[in-house]
Design a protein around this motif. Structure first.
Motif, mmCIF file in Angstrom:
data_model
loop_
_atom_site.group_PDB
_atom_site.id
_atom_site.type_symbol
_atom_site.label_atom_id
_atom_site.label_comp_id
_atom_site.label_asym_id
_atom_site.label_seq_id
_atom_site.Cartn_x
_atom_site.Cartn_y
_atom_site.Cartn_z
ATOM 1 N N LYS A 1 0.862 -1.183 0.000
ATOM 2 C CA LYS A 1 0.000 0.000 0.000
ATOM 3 C C LYS A 1 0.896 1.230 0.000
ATOM 4 N N ILE A 2 0.817 2.026 -1.081
ATOM 5 C CA ILE A 2 1.614 3.251 -1.168
ATOM 6 C C ILE A 2 0.719 4.394 -1.648
ATOM 7 N N SER A 3 1.161 5.603 -1.390
ATOM 8 C CA SER A 3 0.380 6.760 -1.827
ATOM 9 C C SER A 3 0.395 6.850 -3.349
ATOM 10 N N LEU A 4 -0.648 7.459 -3.888
ATOM 11 C CA LEU A 4 -0.719 7.652 -5.336
ATOM 12 C C LEU A 4 0.491 8.434 -5.833
ATOM 13 N N LYS A 5 0.904 9.436 -5.096
ATOM 14 C CA LYS A 5 2.052 10.246 -5.505
ATOM 15 C C LYS A 5 3.324 9.390 -5.572
ATOM 16 N N SER A 6 3.544 8.542 -4.561
ATOM 17 C CA SER A 6 4.710 7.652 -4.559
ATOM 18 C C SER A 6 4.621 6.632 -5.697
ATOM 19 N N PHE A 7 3.407 6.137 -5.949
ATOM 20 C CA PHE A 7 3.181 5.196 -7.040
ATOM 21 C C PHE A 7 3.565 5.829 -8.379
ATOM 22 N N CYS A 8 3.086 7.040 -8.617
ATOM 23 C CA CYS A 8 3.395 7.733 -9.867
ATOM 24 C C CYS A 8 4.897 7.936 -10.027
ATOM 25 N N LYS A 9 5.547 8.267 -8.936
ATOM 26 C CA LYS A 9 7.001 8.462 -8.961
ATOM 27 C C LYS A 9 7.708 7.152 -9.320
ATOM 28 N N LYS A 10 7.251 6.040 -8.709
ATOM 29 C CA LYS A 10 7.889 4.727 -8.951
ATOM 30 C C LYS A 10 7.776 4.297 -10.398
ATOM 31 N N ILE A 11 6.594 4.510 -11.000
ATOM 32 C CA ILE A 11 6.419 4.038 -12.380
ATOM 33 C C ILE A 11 6.657 5.148 -13.409
ATOM 34 N N GLU A 12 7.153 6.280 -12.902
ATOM 35 C CA GLU A 12 7.578 7.399 -13.740
ATOM 36 C C GLU A 12 6.468 7.941 -14.633
ATOM 37 N N ILE A 13 5.324 8.228 -13.998
ATOM 38 C CA ILE A 13 4.249 8.937 -14.687
ATOM 39 C C ILE A 13 3.948 10.208 -13.897
ATOM 40 N N SER A 14 3.305 11.134 -14.553
ATOM 41 C CA SER A 14 3.016 12.422 -13.931
ATOM 42 C C SER A 14 1.834 12.332 -12.969
ATOM 43 N N TYR A 15 2.101 12.620 -11.704
ATOM 44 C CA TYR A 15 1.050 12.669 -10.693
ATOM 45 C C TYR A 15 0.014 13.726 -11.065
ATOM 46 N N LEU A 16 0.491 14.874 -11.543
ATOM 47 C CA LEU A 16 -0.422 15.956 -11.923
ATOM 48 C C LEU A 16 -1.329 15.545 -13.077
ATOM 49 N N SER A 17 -0.803 14.770 -14.024
ATOM 50 C CA SER A 17 -1.632 14.297 -15.144
ATOM 51 C C SER A 17 -2.722 13.348 -14.656
ATOM 52 N N VAL A 18 -2.363 12.481 -13.736
ATOM 53 C CA VAL A 18 -3.361 11.550 -13.167
ATOM 54 C C VAL A 18 -4.452 12.358 -12.469
ATOM 55 N N GLN A 19 -4.054 13.319 -11.647
ATOM 56 C CA GLN A 19 -5.035 14.125 -10.915
ATOM 57 C C GLN A 19 -5.906 14.944 -11.871
ATOM 58 N N GLN A 20 -5.302 15.479 -12.919
ATOM 59 C CA GLN A 20 -6.075 16.255 -13.883
ATOM 60 C C GLN A 20 -7.108 15.371 -14.583
ATOM 61 N N ARG A 21 -6.717 14.177 -14.955
ATOM 62 C CA ARG A 21 -7.672 13.265 -15.595
ATOM 63 C C ARG A 21 -8.808 12.904 -14.654
ATOM 64 N N ARG A 22 -8.501 12.818 -13.366
ATOM 65 C CA ARG A 22 -9.543 12.486 -12.381
ATOM 66 C C ARG A 22 -10.514 13.641 -12.193
ATOM 67 N N TYR A 23 -9.973 14.819 -11.942
ATOM 68 C CA TYR A 23 -10.824 15.938 -11.546
ATOM 69 C C TYR A 23 -11.359 16.757 -12.708
ATOM 70 N N LYS A 24 -10.528 17.009 -13.711
ATOM 71 C CA LYS A 24 -10.974 17.838 -14.831
ATOM 72 C C LYS A 24 -11.836 17.042 -15.807
ATOM 73 N N PHE A 25 -11.461 15.774 -16.000
ATOM 74 C CA PHE A 25 -12.159 14.969 -16.995
ATOM 75 C C PHE A 25 -13.052 13.890 -16.381
ATOM 76 N N GLY A 26 -13.103 13.824 -15.059
ATOM 77 C CA GLY A 26 -14.023 12.914 -14.375
ATOM 78 C C GLY A 26 -13.718 11.432 -14.512
ATOM 79 N N LYS A 27 -12.476 11.086 -14.741
ATOM 80 C CA LYS A 27 -12.089 9.676 -14.886
ATOM 81 C C LYS A 27 -11.956 9.021 -13.513
ATOM 82 N N SER A 28 -12.161 7.718 -13.469
ATOM 83 C CA SER A 28 -11.899 6.971 -12.233
ATOM 84 C C SER A 28 -10.390 6.953 -12.016
ATOM 85 N N LEU A 29 -9.961 6.629 -10.821
ATOM 86 C CA LEU A 29 -8.526 6.573 -10.531
ATOM 87 C C LEU A 29 -7.828 5.582 -11.456
#
Length: 160
Positions: A117-145
């Motif tokens: 169990k790790i934080s989403l931010k740590s997860f994004c860092k580990k797999i080298e994806i943008s945390y901000l992009s994930v959050q934007q897709r969730r909140y701006k575009f209404g996507k599930s996590l």
């Protein structure tokens, strides 16, 4: 003299505060902690004292706080409550970095990654994806996590 002892000659402000704690980072952290919990006019009182968070009686004296917490390990560390719904007291406090503290919030999103169990931010860092992009897709575009993570991974792979 140790780091925590100043003479009047070394520190002219020593008249306004006890000589052993004048101007050091640990003292400022102690004062800020007490203000958040005790001063109703403090801008963050609602999140601390207003929620019933208190500073233990032992820590009414700076020397006890310093004795229990020790010196701050680095300039990037600050006081952190391990259980953020409980009080400031020796068994519930530590010096922690901003990254560790950001994982210790009630609003932290958690994911299961390789059985851990790790934080989403740590997860994004580990797999080298943008945390901000994930959050934007969730909140701006209404996507599930899950969909936001998948779309961010796809976008990253398309860019390679």
């Amino acid at each position: 003299m140790t780091r925590f002892q100043y003479s009047m000659k070394d520190n002219p402000r020593a008249r306004s505060v006890p000589p052993y704690d004048a101007g050091i980072a640990e003292y400022r952290a102690w004062v800020a902690m007490r203000q958040r919990c005790n001063n109703k006019n403090h801008k963050h009182f609602a999140h601390y004292g207003g929620r019933g968070i208190k500073v233990c009686k032992r820590w009414d004296k700076f020397k006890n706080f310093l004795s229990d917490m020790g010196a701050r390990p680095s300039a990037s560390h600050s006081v952190d409550r391990i259980d953020n719904n409980w009080n400031y007291e020796p068994k519930n406090c530590r010096w922690a970095t901003t990254e560790i503290q950001s994982n210790n919030r009630s609003s932290t999103l958690w994911v299961l990654y390789n059985g851990e169990k790790i934080s989403l931010k740590s997860f994004c860092k580990k797999i080298e994806i943008s945390y901000l992009s994930v959050q934007q897709r969730r909140y701006k575009f209404g996507k599930s996590l899950e969909e936001a993570i998948r779309k961010t991974i796809e976008a990253k792979n398309e860019g390679l």
